[in-house]
Design an enzyme around this catalytic site. Structure first.
Site, PDB file in Angstrom:
ATOM      1  N   SER A 173     -10.287   5.290   7.946  1.00 34.23           N
ATOM      2  CA  SER A 173     -10.387   5.982   6.660  1.00 34.23           C
ATOM      3  C   SER A 173     -10.354   5.068   5.444  1.00 34.23           C
ATOM      4  CB  SER A 173      -9.270   7.027   6.535  1.00 34.23           C
ATOM      5  OG  SER A 173      -9.598   8.192   7.250  1.00 34.23           O
ATOM      6  N   LYS A 176     -13.197   5.300   3.004  1.00 32.93           N
ATOM      7  CA  LYS A 176     -13.251   6.195   1.843  1.00 32.93           C
ATOM      8  C   LYS A 176     -13.227   5.431   0.523  1.00 32.93           C
ATOM      9  CE  LYS A 176     -11.210  10.304   4.060  1.00 32.93           C
ATOM     10  NZ  LYS A 176     -10.985   9.824   5.435  1.00 32.93           N
ATOM     11  N   SER A 341      -6.570  11.559   2.079  1.00 31.06           N
ATOM     12  CA  SER A 341      -7.550  11.175   3.094  1.00 31.06           C
ATOM     13  C   SER A 341      -8.407  12.378   3.479  1.00 31.06           C
ATOM     14  CB  SER A 341      -6.863  10.589   4.339  1.00 31.06           C
ATOM     15  OG  SER A 341      -7.768   9.810   5.086  1.00 31.06           O
TER      16      SER A 341
END
Length: 504
Positions: A173, A176, A341
């Protein structure tokens, strides 16, 4: 000399200055109850400070996670921009929320210097000092078979330390950060995503623009605005819903998963069925259809007569725009995506980058758009691969140095549009996916970082103020891990070591 702060010793004046500029934790604690429904107070405090100067554990995305953010509300309500009015947006045109602290390279702006009375001149860590502090921690077997680490100085833009910093790894993640940077670079932090109604004859079209944060309340407002704009009386209307903004498969290659709804430009509350706001949740298999049926009920409540059930169809080019509601500003969406997230937001923002450049809004085209935008910003993308916007895919590849440099760019005064990348980072022991980590460690309240977790993958990338008040950007990527909790603790120790060390 490593410049370590003695246990129990008070922080240095430089560190106090840096913490005041970077965290605003005390103010955040006071204003938390007054902030927006997803904002824990940190964002509000930082925006207020920036305006004065210038004028929320990451899920293992391979499996269902029992953890929920029970304290967070179901949906983010933000003053919406509508056809009949426009709500105020946070000002991202202030110099730097997290401005450079050192004398090298770019200096703080005059306005920033005047606000603090002086520019911070914290000493620069040395490579030898960083190596002595980090190398033993990087040897922790919990970090798996591949470790890529990089530490950069934000003020000077210099790389200070690396351990296989250019080795491409699965970032999970942490991806991102790249997604958010591309969207902010392509559209700017004030951009809002529209959900519209259009008409052609006696057909009313609900047109999704790609806002996964659309709420039932805002959809009701769109129905009210549409009803007001329609001519009273007459025959009933036919309702159609348009999802043509996106192309390609709606399902992520991982298939049906509680971490991500079907990726469609029209949905309400990210298609969640359990009232949750973040984290894994059961999702409706038909987000667009559910949104259209809810809209039909809202239309009926506002006196609009419909015939039949809503069905999918693309609005013709001749269809006239009737009404619209808008998302929160893009900068706020990026902050939410990073703090919690949020995979649905990440995939939506990647597609916004594609749409901004005329590309089809699909998984592959969105990934290509993100890469192209970051290359245009001057970031080294050779060897960097994007397969999605959320980081769920194991096809994503990047070295730690790439993400450290991205964070340095976000702190540069020439790129105020990227500031939400920094203000949106979870705060260690305080917010988002770091709220339950860093208990009684030097990194608590000082480390701000994006987490990443897949089975066998653990990552952490963000910023930290060291013991002398120097703002550092770091990225630690670990692949081949077998103990998720152990790997997270090892990563937290690395970031805490930076917080507790002058490293000279």
């Amino acid at each position: 000399m490593l410049g370590r702060r003695k246990a129990g010793a008070p922080p240095s004046p430089w560190r106090l200055t840096a913490l005041s500029a970077l965290s605003g934790l005390a103010l955040a604690a006071v204003t938390a109850s007054l902030a927006g429904p997803w904002d824990n107070g940190q964002r509000t405090a930082e925006r207020a400070r920036a305006a004065a100067v210038a004028r929320a554990g990451d899920a293992d995305h391979d499996a269902k996670s029992p953890r929920k953010d029970a304290a967070a509300p179901r949906a983010m309500e933000h003053p919406p921009r509508e056809e009949l009015g426009e709500g105020a947006a946070p000002g991202y045109d202030a110099p730097a929320v997290l401005r450079p602290l050192g004398p090298e390279g770019h200096r703080p702006t005059q306005a920033a210097e005047a606000a603090d009375g002086t520019a911070t001149r914290a000493p620069l860590p040395t490579e030898a000092g960083l190596r002595a502090a980090l190398r033993p921690l990087l040897a922790d077997p919990a970090l798996g078979s591949l470790r890529s680490a990089a530490v950069w100085d934000v003020a000077s833009g210099r790389g200070l330390y690396g351990a296989r910093p250019h080795a491409a790894a699965v970032p999970a993640s942490v991806t991102k950060l790249a997604t958010g940077a591309a969207a902010l670079g392509a559209l700017g932090p004030e951009h809002r995503i529209a959900t519209e109604t259009r008409t052609a004859g006696r057909t009313l079209y609900l047109v999704g623009g790609g806002d996964p944060t659309l709420t039932g309340a805002r959809l009701d407002r769109l129905a009210e605005l549409s009803a007001r704009a329609l001519k009273p009386g007459g025959k009933p209307l036919t309702l159609r819903y348009d999802t043509a903004a996106y192309t390609g498969p709606a399902r992520h290659p991982i298939g049906v998963n509680d971490n991500l709804a079907a990726v469609t430009p029209l949905m309400v509350d990210e298609g969640r069925l359990d009232g949750s706001y973040s984290g894994p949740a059961p999702r409706t298999p038909d987000p667009a259809g559910e949104a259209a049926r809810l809209f039909a009920r809202h239309l009926a409540d506002h006196g609009v007569k419909l015939t039949g059930a809503p069905t999918p169809a693309t609005a013709p080019a001749k269809a006239g725009k009737l009404a619209a509601v808008h998302s929160a500003p893009l900068g706020v969406l990026v902050e939410r995506m990073l703090t919690h997230s949020d995979n649905d937001l990440a995939e939506a923002l990647a597609r916004q980058s594609a749409l901004a450049t005329g590309r089809p809004a699909s998984f592959s085209s969105a990934a290509a758009a993100v890469r192209a935008r970051l290359a245009r910003m001057g970031l080294p993308v050779k060897g960097v691969r994007f397969a999605d916007g959320s980081g769920i895919s194991r096809g994503n590849r990047a070295p730690a140095a790439f993400y450290a440099r991205l964070l340095v760019l976000a702190g540069h005064p020439d790129h105020p549009e990227l500031r939400p990348l920094l203000t949106g980072l979870p705060i260690a022991g305080f917010s988002g996916t770091l709220d339950a980590r860093y208990d009684q460690t030097p990194g608590a309240g000082v480390v701000r970082a994006k987490t990443g977790t897949l089975t066998g993958v653990n990552s952490l990338a963000g910023t930290v103020v060291d013991a002398d008040g120097r703002l550092l950007a770091f990225a630690f990527l670990a692949n081949g891990t077998t103990d998720r909790d152990g790997a997270q603790r090892a990563l937290d120790k690395l970031a805490s070591a930076l917080a507790d060390c002058g490293c000279r």
